[in-house]
Design an enzyme around this catalytic site. Structure first.
Site, PDB file in Angstrom:
ATOM      1  CB  CYS A  66      -0.924   0.000   1.227  1.00  0.00           C
ATOM      2  SG  CYS A  66      -2.050   1.410   1.237  1.00  0.00           S
ATOM      3  CB  CYS A  70      -1.423   3.799   8.080  1.00  0.00           C
ATOM      4  SG  CYS A  70      -2.482   4.461   6.780  1.00  0.00           S
ATOM      5  CB  CYS A  73      -0.877  -0.211   8.195  1.00  0.00           C
ATOM      6  SG  CYS A  73      -1.698  -1.435   7.146  1.00  0.00           S
ATOM      7  CB  CYS A 110     -15.403  -7.338   6.662  1.00  0.00           C
ATOM      8  SG  CYS A 110     -16.754  -7.220   7.812  1.00  0.00           S
ATOM      9  CB  CYS A 141     -18.429  -4.963   5.535  1.00  0.00           C
ATOM     10  SG  CYS A 141     -17.439  -3.559   6.116  1.00  0.00           S
ATOM     11  CB  CYS A 201     -18.233  -0.043   9.238  1.00  0.00           C
ATOM     12  SG  CYS A 201     -17.111  -0.892  10.380  1.00  0.00           S
ATOM     13  NE  ARG A 273     -17.199  -5.714  13.752  1.00  0.00           N
ATOM     14  CZ  ARG A 273     -17.514  -4.842  12.799  1.00  0.00           C
ATOM     15  NH1 ARG A 273     -16.639  -3.966  12.393  1.00  0.00           N
ATOM     16  NH2 ARG A 273     -18.711  -4.860  12.254  1.00  0.00           N
TER      17      ARG A 273
HETATM   18  N1  SAM Z   1      -6.646   0.583   3.063  1.00  0.00           N
HETATM   19  C1  SAM Z   1      -7.932   0.793   3.595  1.00  0.00           C
HETATM   20  C2  SAM Z   1      -7.969   1.912   4.613  1.00  0.00           C
HETATM   21  O1  SAM Z   1      -6.978   2.157   5.272  1.00  0.00           O
HETATM   22  O2  SAM Z   1      -9.027   2.522   4.749  1.00  0.00           O
HETATM   23  C3  SAM Z   1      -8.558  -0.452   4.165  1.00  0.00           C
HETATM   24  C4  SAM Z   1      -7.757  -1.445   4.974  1.00  0.00           C
HETATM   25  S1  SAM Z   1      -7.084  -0.865   6.523  1.00  0.00           S
HETATM   26  C5  SAM Z   1      -6.007  -2.190   6.937  1.00  0.00           C
HETATM   27  C6  SAM Z   1      -8.446  -0.928   7.656  1.00  0.00           C
HETATM   28  C7  SAM Z   1      -8.217  -0.500   9.079  1.00  0.00           C
HETATM   29  O3  SAM Z   1      -7.516  -1.520   9.794  1.00  0.00           O
HETATM   30  C8  SAM Z   1      -7.383   0.736   9.351  1.00  0.00           C
HETATM   31  O4  SAM Z   1      -8.087   1.916   9.171  1.00  0.00           O
HETATM   32  C9  SAM Z   1      -7.010   0.551  10.804  1.00  0.00           C
HETATM   33  O5  SAM Z   1      -7.951   1.182  11.637  1.00  0.00           O
HETATM   34  C10 SAM Z   1      -7.040  -0.961  10.996  1.00  0.00           C
HETATM   35  N2  SAM Z   1      -5.686  -1.493  11.271  1.00  0.00           N
HETATM   36  C11 SAM Z   1      -4.686  -1.644  10.387  1.00  0.00           C
HETATM   37  N3  SAM Z   1      -3.571  -2.123  10.978  1.00  0.00           N
HETATM   38  C12 SAM Z   1      -3.875  -2.275  12.291  1.00  0.00           C
HETATM   39  C13 SAM Z   1      -3.134  -2.715  13.422  1.00  0.00           C
HETATM   40  N4  SAM Z   1      -1.868  -3.077  13.320  1.00  0.00           N
HETATM   41  N5  SAM Z   1      -3.745  -2.763  14.611  1.00  0.00           N
HETATM   42  C14 SAM Z   1      -5.053  -2.379  14.714  1.00  0.00           C
HETATM   43  N6  SAM Z   1      -5.802  -1.949  13.686  1.00  0.00           N
HETATM   44  C15 SAM Z   1      -5.226  -1.879  12.478  1.00  0.00           C
HETATM   45 FE1  SF4 Z   2      -2.832   1.214   3.360  1.00  0.00          FE
HETATM   46 FE2  SF4 Z   2      -2.752   0.028   5.721  1.00  0.00          FE
HETATM   47 FE3  SF4 Z   2      -3.095   2.644   5.591  1.00  0.00          FE
HETATM   48 FE4  SF4 Z   2      -5.081   0.992   4.768  1.00  0.00          FE
HETATM   49  S1  SF4 Z   2      -4.300   1.206   6.832  1.00  0.00           S
HETATM   50  S2  SF4 Z   2      -4.318   2.826   3.739  1.00  0.00           S
HETATM   51  S3  SF4 Z   2      -3.842  -0.689   3.937  1.00  0.00           S
HETATM   52  S4  SF4 Z   2      -1.260   1.516   4.918  1.00  0.00           S
END
Ligand code: SAM
Ligand code: SF4
Ligand code: DTB
Length: 327
Positions: A66, A70, A73, A110, A141, A201, A273
Site C-alpha cells: 500500500c 499509516c 499498518c 468484510c 462490508c 462502519c 465492535r
Molecule cells: N486501506 C484501507 C484503509 O486504510 O481505509 C482499508 C484497509 S485498513 C487495513 C483498515 C483499518 O484496519 C485501518 O483503518 C485501521 O484502523 C485498521 N488497522 C490496520 N492495521 C492495524 C493494526 N496493526 N492494529 C489495529 N488496527 C489496524
Molecule cells: Fe494502506 Fe494500511 Fe493505511 Fe489501509 S491502513 S491505507 S492498507 S497503509
C-alpha cells in the site's frame, strides 16, 4: 457537579445526540470505572439485546504494497514487515472463503484491500465479489480506502451493506500516524458513503501512544458525525514488527474497556465492535468489553494479515458468557 456525567442524568438518556462536546466525553472517561460500566450497560440494554454478539469475518482480498504510510499498518509499502504485496484475489477464491465463513456462523463478510483508493477497473471486480457474497446470504462490508461519490454509488448498486473507513484517532494526533492523506480526506469519503445510502462502519485504533485526550477527541469526532456510524470498530493496536509503532507501550486493558464504554454511551444505537487485538487479550478483558457495551467481534483465525482467536476458542468464550450470535 456538572449535570453531564451524573448517572441517569437526562443528557445521558438522550438518544443519538450529535452534539457531544469534548468536556462531556472527558467527564465520562473520568467516571469511576464501575459507574462508567454501569451506565454503559444500562444504555446498552435500552438499545440492544443484552446477550447477542454480531460476528463478522474478515478477508484481505488485496494484501500489502500500500502506498500510504499509516504507522500502525503491516501492509504499508513504507515499512519492511514481511507482508508481501499480492494481486487482487480471484472471485472464486473469495466466494469459497465467504462460504466457509457463513458455514462457521458469521453473519457478515468484510473484504479489505490495501489501497489508497480503488481504480475503477478494480472496483468492478469488487462489485462482482459483493454480489456473489450477498447471494450466499451474508451481509457485505468492504474497506478499500478513499472513495469518490460515483464509486460509492457503484458499490451501493452492487448491493453493499457497509463501508469501513476509520478515522483511526483524534484530529490532533492523526498527523503523527499518517502523512499521506488528511483527516479531512477521511471525513469526505465518509460523506460519500453516507450520501450513497451505504451503512457506515467507522471507528479507530487505541494503544498507538496517544493520550487520553486523543481518545476523547476520537470519540468526540465519531459521536459528532451528523449520523452516528451504524458500526463502530474499536481496535487495540496490533504491534507489528517493522512498523514505526512496534515499540509503543501497551495500553492498559482497563483504559481500553473505558474507551468501549464511552463509545457505547455516546453512540447508543451503534453496534460497537471489539475489533483487532483480541488475540492478545484475556477472556476477562474481553468479558469487560462486552459488559461495557461491545456487541460485535471479528470471527475467524485471521484479521487481515495478523492472527485473531480461533473460532472454537471464541465459541467456548461465548458459551461461558452465555452470549449468542446475532442472526
Ligand atoms: N486501506 C484501507 C484503509 O486504510 O481505509 C482499508 C484497509 S485498513 C487495513 C483498515 C483499518 O484496519 C485501518 O483503518 C485501521 O484502523 C485498521 N488497522 C490496520 N492495521 C492495524 C493494526 N496493526 N492494529 C489495529 N488496527 C489496524
Ligand atoms: Fe494502506 Fe494500511 Fe493505511 Fe489501509 S491502513 S491505507 S492498507 S497503509
Ligand atoms: C477495522 O476496524 N479493523 C479491521 C477492519 N476494520 C478492516 C482490520 C484490523 C487489521 C489488523 C491488522 C492486520 O491484520 O493486518
Amino acid at each position: 457537579m456538572s449535570d453531564v456525567h451524573e448517572i441517569g442524568s437526562p443528557s445521558l438518556e438522550a438518544e443519538g445526540r450529535s452534539d457531544w462536546t469534548r468536556d462531556e466525553i472527558r467527564a465520562l472517561f473520568d467516571l469511576p470505572f464501575l459507574d462508567l460500566l454501569f451506565e454503559a450497560q444500562t444504555v446498552h440494554r435500552r438499545h440492544h439485546p443484552p446477550n447477542e454478539v454480531q460476528l463478522s469475518t474478515l478477508l484481505s482480498i488485496k494484501t500489502g504494497g500500500c502506498p500510504e504510510d499509516c504507522a500502525y499498518c503491516p501492509q504499508s509499502a513504507h515499512y519492511d514487515t514481511g507482508v508481501d504485496a499480492e494481486k487482487l484475489m480471484p472471485l472464486d477464491k473469495v466466494l469459497a472463503e465467504a462460504r466457509t465463513a457463513r458455514d462457521a456462523g458469521a453473519s457478515r463478510f468484510c473484504m479489505g484491500a490495501a489501497w489508497r483508493s480503488p481504480k475503477d477497473r478494480d472496483l468492478d471486480r469488487v462489485c462482482a465479489m459483493i454480489e456473489g457474497v450477498k447471494s450466499l446470504g451474508l451481509e457485505t462490508c468492504v474497506t478499500l480506502g478513499m472513495l469518490t461519490e460515483p464509486q460509492a454509488q457503484k458499490l451501493k448498486a452492487a448491493g453493499l451493506d457497509y463501508y469501513n473507513h476509520n478515522l483511526d484517532t483524534s484530529p490532533d494526533f492523526y498527523g503523527q500516524i499518517i502523512s499521506t492523506r488528511t483527516y479531512e480526506d477521511r471525513l469526505e469519503t465518509l460523506e460519500h458513503v453516507r450520501a450513497a445510502g451505504i451503512h457506515v462502519c467507522c471507528g479507530g485504533i487505541v494503544g498507538m501512544g496517544e493520550s487520553r485526550e486523543d481518545r476523547i477527541g476520537m470519540i468526540a469526532t465519531l459521536a459528532s458525525l451528523p449520523e452516528h456510524p451504524e458500526s463502530v470498530p474499536i481496535n487495540m493496536l496490533v504491534r507489528v514488527g517493522g512498523t514505526p509503532l512496534v515499540q509503543v507501550d501497551a495500553l492498559d486493558a482497563l483504559e481500553f474497556v473505558r474507551t468501549i464504554g464511552v463509545a457505547r454511551i455516546t453512540m447508543p444505537a451503534s453496534v460497537v465492535r471489539l475489533s483487532a487485538g483480541r488475540a492478545e487479550m484475556s477472556e476477562e478483558t474481553q468479558a469487560l468489553c462486552f459488559l461495557a457495551g461491545a456487541n460485535s467481534i471479528f470471527y475467524g483465525p485471521k484479521l487481515l494479515t495478523t492472527p485473531n482467536p480461533a473460532q472454537d476458542r471464541d465459541r467456548a468464550l461465548m458459551d461461558k458468557l452465555g452470549l449468542v450470535p446475532r442472526l
